[in-house]
Design a protein around this motif. Sequence first.
Motif, PDB file in Angstrom:
ATOM      1  N   LYS A  63       2.025  72.603 -47.536  1.00 49.80           N
ATOM      2  CA  LYS A  63       0.741  72.085 -47.071  1.00 49.80           C
ATOM      3  C   LYS A  63       0.860  71.514 -45.667  1.00 49.80           C
ATOM      4  CE  LYS A  63      -3.103  69.112 -48.469  1.00 49.80           C
ATOM      5  NZ  LYS A  63      -3.611  68.164 -49.502  1.00 49.80           N
ATOM      6  N   GLN A  64       1.970  70.838 -45.385  1.00 52.59           N
ATOM      7  CA  GLN A  64       2.187  70.293 -44.048  1.00 52.59           C
ATOM      8  C   GLN A  64       2.368  71.410 -43.025  1.00 52.59           C
ATOM      9  OE1 GLN A  64       5.511  67.735 -45.248  1.00 52.59           O
ATOM     10  NE2 GLN A  64       4.369  65.986 -44.457  1.00 52.59           N
ATOM     11  N   LEU A  65       3.119  72.435 -43.395  1.00 60.31           N
ATOM     12  CA  LEU A  65       3.336  73.554 -42.476  1.00 60.31           C
ATOM     13  C   LEU A  65       2.037  74.306 -42.209  1.00 60.31           C
ATOM     14  CD1 LEU A  65       6.733  74.944 -43.810  1.00 60.31           C
ATOM     15  CD2 LEU A  65       6.346  73.595 -41.747  1.00 60.31           C
ATOM     16  N   GLU A  66       1.216  74.438 -43.232  1.00 59.33           N
ATOM     17  CA  GLU A  66      -0.070  75.108 -43.031  1.00 59.33           C
ATOM     18  C   GLU A  66      -0.983  74.267 -42.137  1.00 59.33           C
ATOM     19  OE1 GLU A  66      -3.492  77.455 -45.636  1.00 59.33           O
ATOM     20  OE2 GLU A  66      -2.011  76.175 -46.638  1.00 59.33           O
ATOM     21  N   SER A  67      -0.896  72.951 -42.265  1.00 57.60           N
ATOM     22  CA  SER A  67      -1.670  72.068 -41.383  1.00 57.60           C
ATOM     23  C   SER A  67      -1.214  72.216 -39.938  1.00 57.60           C
ATOM     24  CB  SER A  67      -1.524  70.615 -41.837  1.00 57.60           C
ATOM     25  OG  SER A  67      -2.043  70.429 -43.137  1.00 57.60           O
ATOM     26  N   ALA A  68       0.100  72.339 -39.740  1.00 58.00           N
ATOM     27  CA  ALA A  68       0.622  72.562 -38.392  1.00 58.00           C
ATOM     28  C   ALA A  68       0.152  73.899 -37.842  1.00 58.00           C
ATOM     29  CB  ALA A  68       2.148  72.508 -38.412  1.00 58.00           C
TER      30      ALA A  68
END
Length: 307
Positions: free
Chosen positions: A249-254
């Motif tokens: 989820k964090q990588l997709e936000s980035a």
Amino acid sequence: MANYSESKSVLQSRLIAVGFAESDVTAILGEVGNLRRLAFISSFTPGQADEAPLMQVLSELLQRDPSISDKANWRAVFNEAYAIVTAEMKQRIEKVDAEPSVRPLSQPERAERYERQVKKLTGVSLRGPLEPADALVDAAVASYEANELKYIPWEKCVSKEDELRGEKKKDIKFTVEEASGKLRVEHKSPDLVADTSSEIMVQQALTRRALAMDQANLIDFVVMDQWTQRLMKARLQAPAESFAKPTWKQLESADRQLFTELREKTRTESFLPPSLPGCSLVILVFTIGLQGIVPRIPLSALPERKE
């Protein structure tokens, strides 16, 4: 190649389809180039009585007096070009729909983009799980034609193989028209979702997106692939002591934040092949500073695992 009317391969296919000889196709294609130029190649417009200016252009292109069949072929392809170009201009000016539907590429356009990419990326296999679906390429091209960069979610990065399997599973819908009372049969393909359940699946999905954006002349594949590799490195590399790996989820936000920055960078600039102006710099900054965008989570902040 921005859209249908500006594609050289489309004009070539239409000239062959109406019946021009191969030598005549070569002569016309070399001077005209695409449907947009053909639509305004003379002062003649459909509906006028005197078509002498249009036929004069044909004589100059063929360097001989055209035959009756040549004139008929020329009228057919000219009227088709004029109708297509004027329809595109009307759609661009009026913009009736707030969210216009994505225009599927024609087969000549699709083949030309694919062949150009195969010659360009000699070390990359474009078949199998890495070949982007037609719908994915269409979405990237629509972004180019609208001159507005749009984010393509990971789940939309479907492969060509999955798309072909999905076509065999079309849903049949029956509707009745209120005005005429006629029964209509509609075939709707199911909404396909890319498999992102593992690291390799995510990497393949992002690679397909990079290939689709490269075909659309949005961002060069090599540049976009650097971002894909950086995301995977952030996920797979061993974290420092007392830290945890970043979540998907964090990588997709980035990833979404990258597109936001790219959109800001290209707000006042036109899309020019082979890539968006400034994209390489923005992606490089994001690649280097990914740790600042996706902070690692200390293990102490994670909930204790229950046995």
